[in-house]
Design an enzyme around this catalytic site. Structure first.
Site, short mmCIF file in Angstrom:
data_model
loop_
_atom_site.label_atom_id
_atom_site.label_comp_id
_atom_site.label_asym_id
_atom_site.label_seq_id
_atom_site.Cartn_x
_atom_site.Cartn_y
_atom_site.Cartn_z
N ASP A 95 10.21 -6.94 -3.23
CA ASP A 95 8.91 -7.41 -2.41
C ASP A 95 8.93 -8.83 -2.75
OD1 ASP A 95 6.13 -7.67 -1.64
OD2 ASP A 95 6.09 -5.53 -1.63
N PHE B 261 0.88 -1.27 -0.04
CA PHE B 261 -0.01 0.13 -0.01
C PHE B 261 0.84 1.08 0.08
CE2 PHE B 261 -2.17 2.61 3.58
CZ PHE B 261 -2.90 3.58 2.60
N ILE B 262 1.70 1.39 1.02
CA ILE B 262 2.15 2.93 1.49
C ILE B 262 3.65 3.11 0.24
CG2 ILE B 262 3.48 4.43 2.65
CD1 ILE B 262 1.84 3.18 5.31
N ALA C 92 7.56 -5.17 5.87
CA ALA C 92 7.22 -5.69 7.07
C ALA C 92 6.07 -6.34 7.17
CB ALA C 92 7.25 -4.47 8.03
N VAL D 163 -8.77 0.08 8.83
CA VAL D 163 -10.30 0.24 8.85
C VAL D 163 -11.03 1.06 7.96
CG1 VAL D 163 -9.73 2.23 10.68
CG2 VAL D 163 -11.80 0.89 10.83
N ILE E 213 13.18 -10.27 1.76
CA ILE E 213 14.09 -9.55 2.41
C ILE E 213 14.98 -10.39 3.25
CG2 ILE E 213 13.35 -7.14 2.13
CD1 ILE E 213 12.70 -7.35 5.15
N TYR F 70 4.98 -6.31 17.38
CA TYR F 70 5.00 -5.70 16.31
C TYR F 70 5.73 -4.29 16.87
CZ TYR F 70 3.78 -2.25 12.47
OH TYR F 70 3.63 -1.30 11.36
N GLU G 128 -4.09 -3.65 21.24
CA GLU G 128 -4.42 -2.38 20.66
C GLU G 128 -4.57 -1.38 21.90
OE1 GLU G 128 -6.74 -2.00 17.61
OE2 GLU G 128 -7.48 -4.02 17.43
N1 LIG Z 1 -0.54 1.31 7.04
C1 LIG Z 1 -0.25 2.02 8.39
O1 LIG Z 1 -0.90 2.58 8.85
C2 LIG Z 1 1.08 1.91 8.82
C3 LIG Z 1 1.32 2.71 10.12
C4 LIG Z 1 2.60 2.60 10.83
C5 LIG Z 1 3.88 1.87 9.92
N2 LIG Z 1 3.62 1.34 8.68
C6 LIG Z 1 4.64 0.74 8.16
O2 LIG Z 1 4.86 1.09 6.81
C7 LIG Z 1 5.24 -0.18 6.06
C8 LIG Z 1 4.15 -0.08 4.95
O3 LIG Z 1 2.99 -0.68 5.41
P1 LIG Z 1 1.65 -1.05 4.51
O4 LIG Z 1 0.43 -0.61 5.26
O5 LIG Z 1 1.95 -0.40 3.23
O6 LIG Z 1 1.51 -2.61 4.49
P2 LIG Z 1 1.27 -3.31 3.25
O7 LIG Z 1 1.27 -4.87 3.78
O8 LIG Z 1 0.58 -3.11 2.34
O9 LIG Z 1 2.91 -3.28 2.72
C9 LIG Z 1 3.98 -4.09 3.16
C10 LIG Z 1 4.89 -4.83 1.97
O10 LIG Z 1 5.91 -5.45 2.21
C11 LIG Z 1 5.95 -6.81 1.61
N3 LIG Z 1 6.53 -7.63 2.50
C12 LIG Z 1 6.27 -8.37 3.54
N4 LIG Z 1 7.24 -9.10 4.11
C13 LIG Z 1 8.07 -9.27 3.06
C14 LIG Z 1 9.28 -9.84 2.93
N5 LIG Z 1 9.73 -10.69 3.94
N6 LIG Z 1 10.23 -9.58 2.08
C15 LIG Z 1 9.97 -8.76 1.12
N7 LIG Z 1 8.73 -8.06 1.15
C16 LIG Z 1 7.80 -8.36 2.05
C17 LIG Z 1 4.58 -7.24 1.42
O11 LIG Z 1 4.36 -7.97 0.17
C18 LIG Z 1 4.05 -5.72 1.24
O12 LIG Z 1 4.23 -5.49 -0.16
C19 LIG Z 1 5.42 -1.22 7.17
O13 LIG Z 1 6.75 -1.25 7.32
C20 LIG Z 1 4.57 -0.70 8.29
O14 LIG Z 1 5.08 -1.29 9.35
C21 LIG Z 1 2.27 1.36 8.32
#
Ligand SMILES: NC(=O)c1ccc[n+]([C@@H]2O[C@H](COP(=O)([O-])OP(=O)(O)OC[C@H]3O[C@@H](n4cnc5c(N)ncnc54)[C@H](O)[C@@H]3O)[C@@H](O)[C@H]2O)c1
Length: 311
Positions: free
Chosen positions: A31, A11-12, A74, A184, A52, A141, A268
């Site tokens: 990824d 996503f991000i 992650a 959410v 990774i 986490y 939570e």
């Molecule tokens: N979404 C939020 O609100 C939020 C809040 C705080 C922090 N974060 C951090 O932002 C980052 C991105 O989060 P997101 O919401 O986009 O999640 P997401 O699950 O959409 O993205 C994570 C990506 O990492 C990839 N991934 C997971 N394990 C992997 C591995 N072992 N090797 C290679 N790729 C792997 C997944 O396939 C996925 O594309 C994360 O590090 C998360 O901890 C997100």
């Protein structure tokens, strides 16, 4: 600049990659598609389907030759980290260490790290939470995400690699996967668009700080050019209740559904919002997209997705 983005099918980081490409940077993505999707990958980015944690990460560095690494890959499920802390740590700590070692070997100049602001401090002593707030995560986490911040400090101290930690609030917007727990807005949107009931865990008064994904991508762009290493909270400093999220999505969807309530899940926190004054001062970052506007953009995305899937 040559930039390697981890987690760019997610996503991000797919939005972050889009923002880098729009500025003319050379972007490669690594990824393993654990939760990411091929359709999120920008066509102009090189893609390596590699975990990774894997030794093959070295081949990715040899091919991509990054100046900067932007680390978003992650495991992000808070409740699963409570059930399976070793699994969470294998990706978030050991996977990150594998990445940091490759950064050291290949002379990477800087690492931008997607940290968490929402899962670090436990139940806050004060709100909005700044970077000086005591760290006391409720879930593994939060522990694994924070551990990497310490490693980044040591890689700067011992190997001179600069870093920017961006501690994210609840990020929302197009492409968010409804299966993730921070999702959410995505969850409510897809349920309401399908005419189904949506569940709130708790009584609806639990609060989070929501920032639109475009504003988060903009922070990553600012971090690219930041001359100093540092840790920055990103947030609006505004608490939004679960019920307010429900109502904003319901209004954008045009539904009249009522929420269902279930007990709060473990790990939570009740209330959180982040103070981003430091990011405003030192990175020149500020959020731009108001919550209702962002929710409307997200709902438009899910509506199109549902229409595509049904035709
Ligand atoms: N979404 C939020 O609100 C939020 C809040 C705080 C922090 N974060 C951090 O932002 C980052 C991105 O989060 P997101 O919401 O986009 O999640 P997401 O699950 O959409 O993205 C994570 C990506 O990492 C990839 N991934 C997971 N394990 C992997 C591995 N072992 N090797 C290679 N790729 C792997 C997944 O396939 C996925 O594309 C994360 O590090 C998360 O901890 C997100």
């Amino acid at each position: 600049m040559k930039i390697l983005v981890t987690g760019g099918a997610g996503f991000i980081a797919s939005h972050v990659s889009d923002a880098f490409l729009a500025l003319g940077h050379d972007v490669a993505i690594v990824d393993n598609l654990a939760s990411g999707k091929r359709e999120n990958l920008p066509s102009a980015a090189a893609f390596y389907e590699v975990d990774i944690r894997d030794d093959k990460l070295a081949d990715v560095f040899r091919a991509a030759k990054p100046d900067v690494v932007v680390h978003h890959a992650a495991h992000i499920e808070v409740a699963r980290s409570v059930r399976e802390p070793a699994y969470d740590a294998s990706i978030n700590i050991l996977g990150s260490l594998n990445l940091l070692e490759r950064c050291r070997e290949h002379g990477v100049r800087k690492i931008i790290y997607a940290g968490t602001g929402g899962a670090l401090v436990g139940e806050p002593i004060y709100i909005p939470v700044d970077e000086a707030h005591p760290i006391d995560p409720l879930a593994p986490y939060g522990v694994s995400k924070h551990t990497v911040e310490h490693y980044l400090f040591t890689y700067k101290a011992n190997h001179g690699i600069e870093y920017t930690v961006l501690r994210y609030p609840n990020v929302y917007g197009p492409r968010q996967d409804p299966h993730g727990e921070a999702g959410v807005v995505a969850i409510f949107s897809l349920l309401m668009l399908a005419g189904k009931e949506a569940t709130i865990f708790g009584d609806g008064t639990k609060t989070r700080d929501y920032v639109y994904v475009g504003d988060i991508a903009a922070a990553n762009v600012l971090a690219l050019n930041s001359p100093v290493s540092g840790v920055y909270n990103l947030g609006r400093g505004i608490e939004v209740t679960d019920l307010e999220v429900f109502e904003a999505v319901r209004a954008a969807v045009g539904s009249d559904t009522q929420p269902q309530f279930q007990p709060v899940r473990p790990g939570e926190v009740e209330h959180i919002a982040l103070d981003s004054s430091k990011a405003q001062r030192e990175l020149g970052w500020n959020w731009k997209v108001d919550f209702k506007e962002g929710v409307a953009k997200a709902v438009d995305f899910y509506r199109e997705q549902v229409t595509r899937e049904n035709t």
